[in-house]
Structures are given as C-alpha cells and as structure tokens.
Write a protein that holds these residues in place. Structure first.
Motif, short mmCIF file in Angstrom:
data_model
loop_
_atom_site.label_atom_id
_atom_site.label_comp_id
_atom_site.label_asym_id
_atom_site.label_seq_id
_atom_site.Cartn_x
_atom_site.Cartn_y
_atom_site.Cartn_z
N LEU A 1 0.39 -7.78 -7.61
CA LEU A 1 -0.17 -6.56 -8.19
C LEU A 1 -1.65 -6.75 -8.47
CD1 LEU A 1 2.95 -6.83 -9.69
CD2 LEU A 1 2.21 -4.53 -10.30
N THR A 2 -2.41 -5.69 -8.28
CA THR A 2 -3.83 -5.71 -8.61
C THR A 2 -4.24 -4.34 -9.10
OG1 THR A 2 -6.02 -6.45 -7.84
CG2 THR A 2 -4.68 -5.17 -6.29
N ASN A 3 -5.55 -4.18 -9.37
CA ASN A 3 -6.02 -2.95 -9.99
C ASN A 3 -6.71 -2.03 -8.98
OD1 ASN A 3 -8.80 -3.87 -9.77
ND2 ASN A 3 -8.34 -5.23 -11.49
N GLU A 4 -7.05 -0.85 -9.45
CA GLU A 4 -7.64 0.16 -8.58
C GLU A 4 -9.02 -0.25 -8.09
OE1 GLU A 4 -6.97 3.68 -6.51
OE2 GLU A 4 -5.63 2.59 -7.87
N ARG A 5 -9.78 -0.94 -8.92
CA ARG A 5 -11.13 -1.36 -8.51
C ARG A 5 -11.06 -2.28 -7.29
NH1 ARG A 5 -13.50 -6.01 -9.75
NH2 ARG A 5 -12.00 -6.39 -11.44
N ILE A 6 -10.15 -3.22 -7.30
CA ILE A 6 -10.01 -4.12 -6.16
C ILE A 6 -9.46 -3.36 -4.95
CG2 ILE A 6 -8.70 -6.11 -5.32
CD1 ILE A 6 -9.15 -7.32 -8.15
N TYR A 7 -8.49 -2.50 -5.17
CA TYR A 7 -7.94 -1.71 -4.07
C TYR A 7 -9.01 -0.88 -3.38
CZ TYR A 7 -5.20 2.02 -1.84
OH TYR A 7 -4.68 2.92 -0.95
N GLN A 8 -9.90 -0.27 -4.16
CA GLN A 8 -10.92 0.60 -3.58
C GLN A 8 -11.93 -0.15 -2.72
OE1 GLN A 8 -11.19 3.90 -3.43
NE2 GLN A 8 -9.24 4.14 -4.52
N ALA A 9 -12.08 -1.44 -2.94
CA ALA A 9 -13.02 -2.23 -2.12
C ALA A 9 -12.52 -2.38 -0.68
CB ALA A 9 -13.23 -3.61 -2.75
N PHE A 10 -11.24 -2.09 -0.44
CA PHE A 10 -10.66 -2.17 0.91
C PHE A 10 -10.46 -0.80 1.53
CE2 PHE A 10 -9.51 -5.98 -1.36
CZ PHE A 10 -9.57 -6.99 -0.42
N TYR A 11 -10.66 0.25 0.76
CA TYR A 11 -10.36 1.62 1.18
C TYR A 11 -11.59 2.21 1.86
CZ TYR A 11 -8.03 6.18 0.74
OH TYR A 11 -7.40 7.38 0.98
N ASP A 12 -11.53 2.36 3.19
CA ASP A 12 -12.74 2.73 3.94
C ASP A 12 -12.33 3.25 5.31
OD1 ASP A 12 -15.41 3.02 4.55
OD2 ASP A 12 -15.93 0.91 4.30
#
Length: 461
Positions: A308-319
């Motif tokens: 599990l991780t947080n939204e900030r880390i998830y967004q760094a891969f969302y592109d």
C-alpha cells in the motif's frame, strides 16, 4: 465441449511410504535435508482450529501458526465458504486490463483500516514480492520526480525482509544472506533498536531512543542518495524475535520527513493483530510511505500480498504512456480472486467479533504463564509484543552469553514439544509462541509448560 474428466482422489498412502516418496522428490524450505535422515518430515493429513493431524492420527497444536500465517485456525468454516463461493465464479483472471469484485472490495477495505492515507494497493504473490514492489516503487518514484541520485536503501541490523534478491539485500541475518552477498545490492544498515542489549535497569523506551541516534546520523549523511528506509515495526521476527519500543517508529517517521526519505514498513509478519493493534505502526501513531502485507492477509490460506502507498506516490507514475513513467511490474497471480476472497473473509472475522480485545486478554495469559521463566538460570529474557512471545536461552545469564549455535539447543525443545503434541519451531536458541487467535487460555498454559520442560532439557549440562 463437455469436460467429462472426473477427479479421483489419490488412494490413502501409508505414512512411511509417503515420507519415502517425499524424500525422493521434495526439497523442503529452510532445511538441511540431511537432517531428515534422523528426523523425517511429519506428514500432515488435515487441520482443525489450532490443531494439525498427521497421517497416523496424532495431533499437534500449531503454536507458530504454520510460519506465522494462520490467524483464525485451520479449516475455518467462514473462510472455507468464501473460497468455495469464489471458486464457483472465477478462480483467476489477470489483473492487467481486467478487474473483479473481490480485488476492488479488498482494496477499499484495506485502505479503510490501514493507518493514515494509504489509499493505493499493488498486489503480488508473497511477502518477499511485496518488499520488492516497495523497493522498486520507491526507487522509481525518485526517478520520476527528477531525483535519480536517490538509489540506495537503509535498513536495520538483524532485520529480515525475505528471500528474493532485493528483499535479501535489505536484510541482515547472516544465516540467510551471507552466502548470496555477491549477488546483492549495496545497502546501508543502522544498529538495531533491539532491547535485549539494554543496560540493567534501563527501560525499553530509553534504550530505543538511544539506539535511534545512529540511524539519524546515517540519514543525515546519506539522505542525498537514499530512496528509503525499511524496517519491521516492533518485532524483528526472523532475527530471533528481538523487539523494541514504538518510539523508534515515531522518531524515524520524523527523520524520514526531515531528510526526504521514504519509510517502508514491513508488516508482513506483525500485521493483522499480532502485536496487539491491527497494525504495529498504530502503536506509534505513524503512517509509512509504503506498507507491505502478506501472511495473515488471507488468514493463512493462500499466497497473496499487497503493497500500500499514498496518492502522492501514485500520482508520480500517472502520466501519458509515451512518457514511460508507468510502474511496469507484474506477477501472474496478482490480485488472485481466491486469495482476495480469503482475505475478505479474514477481515470479516475481525469485524464480527472483538478479536483485538480478546487477543489482549490472551496476551496477558501468555505473559503470566511465561513469567516464571524469567528466573530460569539459562533464560536471558522473556519478551512480548501482543500475541508474540519469545524466550531466549543463554549459556550465561549475567553476561547474556548465547549458547553456540552449533549445539542446536532449540532443536531439543522442538523435539520435546513434538513428542508432547505441540508444534514449535525455535529460532536458534529462541523459543517463541505466535499462535492462531482461536487458541484458548488453557492451551496457552499447556504450551508454555511444555516449553519450560523443553528448556530444562535443553540447558541441562
């Protein structure tokens, strides 16, 4: 086309014949196979609650939850039914490009019960793989946000995080790691906060605070190149069940924020109520950047893990795809529906009864039953976090001098317990109890009484 194949169960096999066939073909884990010339493996036919039953009909109380995985007993009716229902619908579908109700619901429920803002779930097959996911995701995050120099990891001396190469690299138990050193990443280790080494009269909290200073210095010196720090919260399980105070987690969370380093909590063995709270991190009121879960996640039924991780880390891969920032990691059985259904049934059982409250009472029984062993002339320490209790045998109590590992004193305790109908698998000179939560107070007292007998036998010169 109709499938007319009918499965016919194999005919019952005599125990001796089954062992012969096993030793001709099976290479057992974490085992020197030559030992089986003297002590053949035990052939288990069935399980029921805390009990395992061998093919000859002898029962053994599973005092270590079959390598720390079983929470609510073997052949638990609720988990059995959930898996059977899932099996009637879909046994597996790949999670790339597909989804299914069990994985969606499990992800929602995990996000709701884990600490803080852990809102994104990435699935794998086992605990080591969950650690690999966390390490790769941490490294890749810094690369995606323009900090490619942050490539290294730090961990604790005496820590253990799994057998795959990345997980082994951040571990520090020589028995498992030393042979494979040339294959591993170059990592950093800080001294363990393990309270076994505290001074006479020193509190767990005082010693743990003192032991944090080397970690702070490591972070200060290496922050520019560190992607993350990984540790097992509260209990270093494979590292002889050594334990420390929750204040270390609080101090580490503050320091990781200060030095911009990810905090990875390996709760594979200590999660789901083992230490007295649902997750060990709760005892310091902290949220890691990554939390790795497995073992008890499915109640001990099926291999499944999640990072599990947080939204900030998830967004760094969302592109956009062409920017090549996606996390291209996969396992064939990611988010397996059967495993997810077992996990959902396990979470149901936590919700349907006051499991954690009941565990706290059982933990008090464990503490009271083990307390007399603290005065044993060859017990260096009795230590406990929740439903994990460890008794460490030593040659010299005053100096806390260990017995030489070659003497295999723990094996004497193991063999005595098995003869009495209790399955305990010591870690070297450390005898420990980590039972399923359906164990009774009477059974706990019996197990610790047999453990005391075994310790007397093992320490007799």
């Amino acid at each position: 086309m109709t499938n007319n194949f009918v499965h016919v169960p194999p005919a019952p096999t005599a125990p001796d014949e089954l062992i012969r066939r096993d030793l001709a073909r099976v290479w057992h884990p974490c085992t020197q196979m030559k030992d089986h010339e003297q002590w053949p493996p035990v052939a288990i036919a069935r399980g029921d609650g805390v009990w395992l039953e061998d093919t000859a009909g002898k029962r053994y109380l599973d005092a270590v939850s079959s390598w720390w995985v079983n929470l609510f007993g073997h052949a638990n009716p609720h988990i059995n039914a959930a898996i059977a229902e899932q099996l009637d619908n879909i046994e597996h579908v790949m999670l790339a490009g597909f989804t299914h109700p069990s994985v969606v619901t499990l992800s929602e429920r995990l996000a709701a019960i884990t600490p803080g803002d852990l809102s994104r779930c990435f699935y794998a097959d086992n605990g080591s793989s969950a650690v690999e996911v966390a390490l790769k995701m941490s490294f890749h995050y810094w690369r995606n946000v323009g900090r490619p120099e942050k490539t290294r990891f730090a961990s604790l001396a005496n820590g253990y995080h799994g057998e795959t190469l990345g997980a082994l690299a951040v571990s520090d138990v020589p028995l498992y790691k030393q042979t494979y050193g040339p294959l591993l990443l170059d990592t950093l280790q800080a001294p363990s906060p393990d309270c076994f080494q505290r001074e006479p009269g020193e509190s767990w909290e005082s010693y743990t605070r003192r032991q944090f200073e080397p970690m702070r210095q490591l972070l200060e010196q290496h922050a520019h190149e560190l992607a993350g720090v990984i540790l097992e919260p509260l209990v270093q399980c494979a590292g002889h069940m050594r334990m420390y105070h929750p204040v270390y987690l609080e101090l580490l969370r503050e320091a990781c924020d200060e030095y911009e380093v990810h905090l990875i909590a390996d709760e594979i063995a200590v999660g789901f109520g083992r230490t007295g709270t649902m997750f060990a991190c709760e005892q310091a009121d902290i949220t890691p950047d990554f939390m790795c879960l497995s073992k008890g996640l499915t109640g001990g039924y099926l291999p499944l893990s999640v990072t599990l991780t947080n939204e900030r880390i998830y967004q760094a891969f969302y592109d956009d795809y062409e920017n090549m920032t996606a996390f291209l990691h996969s396992h064939s059985y990611c988010g397996n529906p059967l495993g997810c259904s077992a996990a959902l049934a396990t979470l149901d059982l936590f919700e349907q009864s006051p499991v954690l409250d009941d565990n706290r009472e059982l933990a008090r029984v464990m503490a009271a039953a083990a307390a007399p062993l603290a005065d044993h002339p060859h017990v260096g320490e009795v230590r406990q976090h929740g439903m994990v209790l460890a008794i460490e045998m030593v040659r010299d109590k005053a100096a806390r001098e260990p017995y030489p590992w070659q003497e295999r004193r723990g094996l004497i305790v193991y063999r005595h317990a098995m003869a009495q109908g209790i399955f305990m698998r010591p870690l070297g000179n450390v005898i420990y109890l980590m039972p399923p939560y359906v164990i009774t107070a009477e059974q706990i007292r019996w197990v610790l009484g047999v453990a005391a007998e075994g310790i007397d036998l093992a320490t007799r010169d």
